[in-house]
Design a protein around this motif. Structure first.
Motif, PDB file in Angstrom:
ATOM      1  N   ALA A 125     -23.452 -53.611  13.577  1.00  0.00           N
ATOM      2  CA  ALA A 125     -23.806 -52.457  12.750  1.00  0.00           C
ATOM      3  C   ALA A 125     -24.031 -52.860  11.301  1.00  0.00           C
ATOM      4  O   ALA A 125     -24.930 -52.351  10.631  1.00  0.00           O
ATOM      5  CB  ALA A 125     -22.707 -51.404  12.836  1.00  0.00           C
ATOM      6  N   ASP A 126     -23.225 -53.776  10.813  1.00  0.00           N
ATOM      7  CA  ASP A 126     -23.348 -54.254   9.430  1.00  0.00           C
ATOM      8  C   ASP A 126     -23.474 -55.773   9.414  1.00  0.00           C
ATOM      9  O   ASP A 126     -24.528 -56.311   9.105  1.00  0.00           O
ATOM     10  CB  ASP A 126     -22.145 -53.809   8.607  1.00  0.00           C
ATOM     11  CG  ASP A 126     -22.153 -54.398   7.213  1.00  0.00           C
ATOM     12  OD1 ASP A 126     -23.180 -54.274   6.526  1.00  0.00           O
ATOM     13  OD2 ASP A 126     -21.139 -55.005   6.821  1.00  0.00           O
ATOM     14  N   LEU A 127     -22.400 -56.458   9.763  1.00  0.00           N
ATOM     15  CA  LEU A 127     -22.444 -57.915   9.811  1.00  0.00           C
ATOM     16  C   LEU A 127     -23.144 -58.354  11.091  1.00  0.00           C
ATOM     17  O   LEU A 127     -22.677 -58.091  12.194  1.00  0.00           O
ATOM     18  CB  LEU A 127     -21.024 -58.490   9.765  1.00  0.00           C
ATOM     19  CG  LEU A 127     -20.918 -60.006   9.961  1.00  0.00           C
ATOM     20  CD1 LEU A 127     -21.659 -60.763   8.874  1.00  0.00           C
ATOM     21  CD2 LEU A 127     -19.461 -60.439  10.031  1.00  0.00           C
ATOM     22  N   GLY A 128     -24.273 -59.011  10.934  1.00  0.00           N
ATOM     23  CA  GLY A 128     -25.022 -59.502  12.087  1.00  0.00           C
ATOM     24  C   GLY A 128     -24.842 -60.990  12.267  1.00  0.00           C
ATOM     25  O   GLY A 128     -24.273 -61.694  11.418  1.00  0.00           O
ATOM     26  N   ILE A 129     -25.360 -61.488  13.364  1.00  0.00           N
ATOM     27  CA  ILE A 129     -25.195 -62.905  13.668  1.00  0.00           C
ATOM     28  C   ILE A 129     -25.919 -63.776  12.650  1.00  0.00           C
ATOM     29  O   ILE A 129     -25.513 -64.911  12.384  1.00  0.00           O
ATOM     30  CB  ILE A 129     -25.676 -63.200  15.106  1.00  0.00           C
ATOM     31  CG1 ILE A 129     -25.047 -64.497  15.622  1.00  0.00           C
ATOM     32  CG2 ILE A 129     -27.197 -63.214  15.212  1.00  0.00           C
ATOM     33  CD1 ILE A 129     -25.091 -64.657  17.119  1.00  0.00           C
ATOM     34  N   GLY A 138     -20.749 -51.065   1.597  1.00  0.00           N
ATOM     35  CA  GLY A 138     -20.960 -52.468   1.254  1.00  0.00           C
ATOM     36  C   GLY A 138     -19.844 -53.404   1.684  1.00  0.00           C
ATOM     37  O   GLY A 138     -20.015 -54.623   1.646  1.00  0.00           O
ATOM     38  N   MET A 139     -18.695 -52.878   2.052  1.00  0.00           N
ATOM     39  CA  MET A 139     -17.627 -53.733   2.588  1.00  0.00           C
ATOM     40  C   MET A 139     -18.086 -54.273   3.940  1.00  0.00           C
ATOM     41  O   MET A 139     -18.573 -53.525   4.777  1.00  0.00           O
ATOM     42  CB  MET A 139     -16.340 -52.928   2.759  1.00  0.00           C
ATOM     43  CG  MET A 139     -15.199 -53.708   3.396  1.00  0.00           C
ATOM     44  SD  MET A 139     -13.757 -52.655   3.762  1.00  0.00           S
ATOM     45  CE  MET A 139     -14.407 -51.606   5.084  1.00  0.00           C
ATOM     46  N   PRO A 140     -17.941 -55.569   4.203  1.00  0.00           N
ATOM     47  CA  PRO A 140     -18.373 -56.109   5.494  1.00  0.00           C
ATOM     48  C   PRO A 140     -17.628 -55.460   6.666  1.00  0.00           C
ATOM     49  O   PRO A 140     -16.408 -55.322   6.645  1.00  0.00           O
ATOM     50  CB  PRO A 140     -18.037 -57.599   5.394  1.00  0.00           C
ATOM     51  CG  PRO A 140     -17.982 -57.896   3.931  1.00  0.00           C
ATOM     52  CD  PRO A 140     -17.462 -56.638   3.294  1.00  0.00           C
ATOM     53  N   ILE A 141     -18.392 -55.059   7.659  1.00  0.00           N
ATOM     54  CA  ILE A 141     -17.830 -54.526   8.893  1.00  0.00           C
ATOM     55  C   ILE A 141     -18.182 -55.478  10.021  1.00  0.00           C
ATOM     56  O   ILE A 141     -19.357 -55.822  10.210  1.00  0.00           O
ATOM     57  CB  ILE A 141     -18.410 -53.139   9.241  1.00  0.00           C
ATOM     58  CG1 ILE A 141     -18.088 -52.123   8.168  1.00  0.00           C
ATOM     59  CG2 ILE A 141     -17.890 -52.663  10.587  1.00  0.00           C
ATOM     60  CD1 ILE A 141     -18.768 -50.786   8.416  1.00  0.00           C
ATOM     61  N   VAL A 142     -17.194 -55.906  10.784  1.00  0.00           N
ATOM     62  CA  VAL A 142     -17.421 -56.684  11.990  1.00  0.00           C
ATOM     63  C   VAL A 142     -17.337 -55.718  13.167  1.00  0.00           C
ATOM     64  O   VAL A 142     -16.337 -55.040  13.341  1.00  0.00           O
ATOM     65  CB  VAL A 142     -16.384 -57.805  12.140  1.00  0.00           C
ATOM     66  CG1 VAL A 142     -16.684 -58.648  13.374  1.00  0.00           C
ATOM     67  CG2 VAL A 142     -16.337 -58.676  10.891  1.00  0.00           C
ATOM     68  N   GLY A 143     -18.398 -55.628  13.956  1.00  0.00           N
ATOM     69  CA  GLY A 143     -18.440 -54.695  15.069  1.00  0.00           C
ATOM     70  C   GLY A 143     -19.352 -53.523  14.742  1.00  0.00           C
ATOM     71  O   GLY A 143     -20.333 -53.686  14.023  1.00  0.00           O
TER      72      GLY A 143
END
Length: 628
Positions: free
Chosen positions: A181-185, A115-120
């Motif tokens: 993968a997690d954070l999307g546009i 649940g932690m935001p991932i960028v990439g």
């Protein structure tokens, strides 16, 4: 509250890894980040920061840059999530963009984040101009600011290039999303659109990850009056293939994106200069009242170029009314043919008083009503000398144009015929004078067209987007095309006739239908991503029918959807099953106007209709009505 709040304005940072982490540390320091910073490296100190040997030793931080290899990234992310980190930027590549093995590893990465935001992963990171945080392993061109536009891009290198802009745009955030993968546009768009510090949004999109969320974010931006401009990558077949290997994106149907952007009031652009200049104009001028422009230049060639380059856009250059033309001619001593676009010649060049009088007359300052203007915007074409040459005689023209725009309350845009002829100094002075600046005539006209379209949309009610059913007791089923058409037909909607057959039965079914026929694969999530597009049209029998090695990937889809490509010769309806003696498919897999009708039946009805006295228009209507 957004789960991205700590990422957008981080006050504490961690950098994990080696060289890439050191570059990100350098970037944050040069950007003026003043919060707490820590590093993690088991063998050496990083850039003089307090450096821990293990992630477990880190205190909780708002955001962390993870610059280790892909295999180590998963465990690092797991430890960061356990420590309460606000978000993690995963720089490593080698995940879903490389194939099944990488995709499996990417799934492990998302699970480890808990649940932690991932960028990439496979991204450059993020920049926050308000705090100076640069989780970014490279140089960038941003300056600190409290408010500005947000640039969201799946491509890291394009984002780097955009930060180097010299258009005077304040950029508050840059976010590169990589594989999403997690954070999307869509979530990133949602977060920045809701932030009061955002003045506009620029999107560089390869693939939308969550359409419903994207739609909601666009609605939020519209309510706030934020301009949103999108550059959609992957429009061509070649670029679409590149996107798959670049960020694991299926780019989808380009026409569908066009329709989506139009519906949401998002301006689509097709090049990076257009993206930036459109944002610059929309942020500076806002929506225009309409598309009526007046163009001013000291060259007939430039005036003609403006007129030529505006073709195909929704802009107009209305001619001057007779009394208006007389006032402009008087300001120019009757020595100039008064047209729009206007060539005001060079004999008043450098004379600020006369230039101001000419421009005010052109913009209609002395017309009906004080300060009234018959134009919705004005364009000044002006090319400055190169660096090191005397520009003193150019500044009076810029000031005169600004004064005329102010006197008539006309939004003004300055552009050069060549981008290199509008230096940073000119852009900066134009901004101080309340003018928008564009690199060249093309981007200026495109940006003005965007502003006019925005103004028109502002006067229209927002288009409603179909919302998903909120009743959890309802079952939701995605129907295949032939199933949906069968149900639509049962409800009285006219649809093209067709049938579903196994791939090896396609030649027989096509012969029964009669050529030409349209053949489509069914069961594919994205027919546009299938080889050959998943669809073909055949006008006559072929020796080799489409298969997984030609047009239709039969290996993915053992069934084919066949539709008529021409109407029935007898009734013209396109809904009857030709009477060829071929066995008809089961009713559940065929549809053609409530009941399958043979061509012989249609011919009988058509012949009997000719003997009646019914007017031809009524007869046509009756014949085209589905039988009941």
């Amino acid at each position: 509250m957004s789960r991205l709040d700590r990422l957008l304005r981080p006050r504490s940072l961690a950098f994990i890894g080696g060289t890439a982490a050191e570059l990100a540390i350098d970037a944050s320091r040069s950007f003026g980040f003043s919060g707490d910073m820590w590093a993690v490296n088991p063998s050496r100190e990083l850039r003089g920061l307090p450096t821990f040997a293990s992630v477990d030793e880190l205190p909780a931080v708002d955001a962390a840059f993870v610059g280790v290899g892909r295999d180590a990234t998963v465990e690092v992310v797991r430890q960061l999530a356990a420590a309460g980190t606000g978000a993690a930027i995963c720089h490593a590549s080698g995940f879903a963009e490389t194939g099944e093995t990488g995709a499996a590893l990417q799934a492990e990465l998302v699970a480890a984040a808990a649940g932690m935001p991932i960028v990439g992963p496979n991204c450059y990171g993020t920049l926050s101009a308000s705090t100076g945080a640069a989780l970014w392993p490279d140089v960038h061109g941003l300056a600190r600011c409290e408010r500005g536009i947000a640039l969201l891009s799946q491509s890291g290198n394009i984002a780097v290039s955009l930060t180097m802009q010299r258009r005077g745009l304040d950029i508050a955030w840059v976010m590169t999303l990589g594989n999403q993968a997690d954070l999307g546009i869509s979530e990133a768009f949602e977060a920045v659109a809701a932030d009061d510090a955002t003045t506009g949004v620029g999107l560089c999109i390869e693939e939308l990850d969550d359409t419903e969320r994207f739609v909601a974010a666009a609605a939020s931006a519209r309510r706030r009056g934020l301009p949103v401009v999108a550059l959609k990558l992957g429009a061509s077949e070649t670029s679409g293939a590149i996107a798959v290997t670049h960020t694991a994106s299926l780019v989808g149907d380009d026409a569908a994106y066009d329709a989506l952007f139009r519906r949401l009031g998002i301006r689509r652009v097709h090049a990076l200069p257009e993206l930036l200049d459109t944002l610059a104009v929309l942020c500076a001028l806002g929506p225009l009242r309409g598309p009526r422009l007046v163009s001013l230049s000291c060259s007939g060639g430039e005036a003609a170029l403006v007129a030529d380059r505006s073709r195909g856009l929704g802009l107009s250059f209305p001619p001057f009314a007779p009394d208006h033309a007389d006032r402009v001619a008087s300001a120019l001593d009757g020595r100039v043919a008064v047209t729009n676009p206007l060539d005001y010649h060079t004999f008043i060049w450098g004379d600020e008083t006369r230039l101001t009088g000419c421009f005010k007359a052109a913009l209609g300052a002395e017309g009906q009503g004080a300060g009234a203007s018959p134009f919705d915007a004005a364009l000044l074409v002006i090319d400055f000398p190169a660096e090191g040459l005397d520009r003193s005689r150019w500044w009076p023209t810029l000031r005169a144009f600004s004064e005329a725009c102010s006197a008539t309350s006309t939004p003004g845009v300055v552009a050069a015929s060549l981008a290199e002829n509008l230096p940073e100094e000119a852009r900066a002075r134009a901004a101080k004078l309340g003018l928008a600046a564009c690199g060249n005539i093309d981007t200026a006209l495109l940006a003005l067209d965007a502003a006019a379209s925005w103004g028109q949309q502002s006067n229209e009610p927002a288009l409603l987007w179909p919302a998903p059913a909120s009743d959890s007791s309802l079952d939701h089923t995605v129907l295949l095309e032939h199933e949906a058409k069968w149900r639509l037909e049962k409800a009285g909607v006219t649809v093209p006739a067709g049938t579903v057959v196994a791939a090896d039965q396609a030649p027989t079914a096509a012969a029964a239908i009669g050529y030409p026929v349209v053949v489509k694969a069914i069961g594919l999530d994205h027919k546009t991503e299938a080889a050959g597009g998943g669809c073909c049209s055949l006008s006559e029998p072929v020796e080799r029918w489409p298969s997984c090695s030609t047009t239709l990937p039969a290996c993915f889809c053992p069934r084919l959807l066949m539709r008529f490509a021409k109407p029935c010769a007898a009734c013209g309806s396109g809904r009857c099953w030709p009477d060829t003696g071929a066995a008809r498919p089961p009713r559940s897999q065929q549809w053609s106007g409530r009941s399958m009708r043979s061509a012989r039946w249609c011919a009988t009805i058509a012949a009997s209709s000719k003997s009646r006295s019914t007017p031809s228009s009524s007869r046509t209507k009756r014949l085209s009505r589905p039988t009941r």
